[in-house]
Design a protein around this motif. Structure first.
Motif, short mmCIF file in Angstrom:
data_model
loop_
_atom_site.label_atom_id
_atom_site.label_comp_id
_atom_site.label_asym_id
_atom_site.label_seq_id
_atom_site.Cartn_x
_atom_site.Cartn_y
_atom_site.Cartn_z
N GLU A 1 13.72 46.69 47.68
CA GLU A 1 14.20 46.76 46.36
C GLU A 1 15.37 48.02 46.26
OE1 GLU A 1 10.51 45.50 43.56
OE2 GLU A 1 11.53 47.25 43.31
N ASP B 1 17.45 46.66 40.79
CA ASP B 1 16.04 45.74 40.94
C ASP B 1 15.06 46.34 39.96
OD1 ASP B 1 16.93 43.70 42.75
OD2 ASP B 1 16.79 45.26 43.97
N ARG B 2 15.14 47.54 39.95
CA ARG B 2 13.99 48.51 39.07
C ARG B 2 14.60 49.66 38.73
NH1 ARG B 2 8.54 47.80 39.40
NH2 ARG B 2 8.91 46.25 41.16
N CYS C 1 15.46 42.56 36.75
CA CYS C 1 15.20 43.98 37.00
C CYS C 1 13.85 44.39 36.20
CB CYS C 1 16.46 45.05 36.46
SG CYS C 1 16.13 46.71 36.60
N SER D 1 13.99 49.72 51.22
CA SER D 1 14.36 49.98 50.13
C SER D 1 15.46 51.12 49.94
CB SER D 1 13.23 50.38 48.88
OG SER D 1 12.41 48.95 48.85
N LYS E 1 10.64 43.75 31.78
CA LYS E 1 11.72 42.98 32.65
C LYS E 1 12.78 42.65 31.93
CE LYS E 1 9.95 39.95 35.67
NZ LYS E 1 9.76 38.67 36.36
N LYS F 1 20.09 44.23 37.40
CA LYS F 1 20.39 42.97 37.79
C LYS F 1 19.38 42.15 37.07
CE LYS F 1 20.71 44.00 42.79
NZ LYS F 1 20.14 43.73 44.28
#
Length: 339
Positions: free
Chosen positions: A190, A259-260, A284, A213, A336, A281
């Motif tokens: 990620e 992603d996070r 995410c 990551s 999310k 994204k």
């Protein structure tokens, strides 16, 4: 002299449990022993029948014996934060409104007891105010030390080491569980963003556990940023990218990369949700930390921001992180971004 029961060592544990069950142990004295017997201090209010029954059952004797008195504190130790070999405590409520001399006397007594009970502690400080300012600085006063008054320490957490000056940068050991929880949710590979990264606890723990990551760690406080860079080297990591300055500057340069996103700035993270939406994204996941009076209120802040910025979200989990004050709690909302 104190009243005591003399019992053979092989029967001592069974007797102790019974005495505790019957609330017969004298809390003002300490047990003692010799080669063959254990002596438990007994409340003098015990009745004769109970004495006879216990003596017969365990082949024990009741005797008058000189026993050491247990030192009883005037007040229990308050909760405190231990960061490396430094402890920061808050003075108990009963002393907050006292005169300064009495307050300092109580603070010294607390500090002495902490140093006595925790041999690994070097310095004890008293909290004198909340975390404040854009650089999130703790306010405290050093009360006692073992000769070295430096506020720089090394804190170990989840297999990582963090160098920090607690007088110049913020670190909360109380978020240790949250750092472990978030770390367990990350998938290796990620791209993770941590605005308000401080000296790097979230970023470094994740990067060390997930070598594939890439973790972007942003920090405004120049002192905290200096330790962030040091801690990346200290933990021998090449997958943490430190970024100095305002978190708002991330939005344009790193749009649609995350992603996070982890937002550990509970006093004002709501003002940066637009940055999180910009970084994200599709799909995410954002971990939003917030001071509020209820979990539902924190969820409402997230929902309103999503509506304002025309983004679709799904709340995955909301949970209490800790009580911050009688009226305020810290909440985390994991959500999310679906589009």
């Amino acid at each position: 002299m104190a009243l005591a029961i003399r019992v053979k060592k092989e029967k001592a544990e069974e007797v102790r449990k019974l005495l505790l069950k019957l609330n017969l142990i004298d809390p003002t004295h300490l047990p003692s022993s010799n080669d063959d017997f254990i002596f438990f201090p007994i409340k003098k209010s015990i009745d004769e029948k109970t004495k006879q029954d216990i003596a017969k059952k365990f082949d024990a004797n009741f005797v008058e014996k000189r026993m050491k008195r247990k030192l009883i504190q005037k007040f229990s130790l308050p909760h405190f934060d231990m960061i490396g070999d430094i402890v920061i405590f808050e003075i108990p409520k009963e002393f907050k409104d006292k005169e300064e001399t009495e307050k300092i006397k109580a603070a010294r007594e607390i500090a002495e007891n902490i140093l006595k009970q925790h041999k690994n502690v070097r310095l004890v400080a008293m909290k004198t105010g909340g975390v404040s300012g854009p650089y999130r600085i703790r306010k405290f006063e050093v009360i006692l030390s073992r000769g070295d008054n430096s506020t720089i320490t090394i804190h170990k957490e989840h297999g990582c080491r963090f160098k920090i000056d607690v007088a110049k940068a913020y670190y909360s050991p109380r978020l240790s569980y949250e750092r472990r929880r978030i770390n367990s949710l990350v998938n290796d590979g990620e791209t993770v963003f941590v605005p308000f990264a401080g000296v790097g606890p979230f970023a470094i723990i994740i990067a060390k556990s997930h070598p594939k990551s890439t973790v972007y760690a942003n920090e405004l406080n120049p002192d905290a940023y200096k330790y962030l860079e040091e801690n990346i080297k200290l933990n021998k990591l090449s997958n943490v990218i430190p970024i100095p300055g305002d978190a708002r500057d991330l939005a344009e340069k790193y749009s649609n990369k995350a992603d996070r996103v982890i937002m550990p700035l509970p006093m004002s993270s709501d003002q940066f949700l637009d940055v999180a939406f910009s970084l994200a994204k599709k799909n995410c996941i954002v971990h939003f930390y917030y001071f509020t009076n209820s979990i539902s209120a924190a969820e409402d802040v997230v929902k309103e921001a999503a509506k304002r910025f025309n983004r679709k979200i799904e709340i995955l989990e909301s949970r209490l992180v800790r009580d911050y004050s009688p009226e305020i709690i810290e909440v985390v909302v994991d959500f999310k971004i679906l589009d």
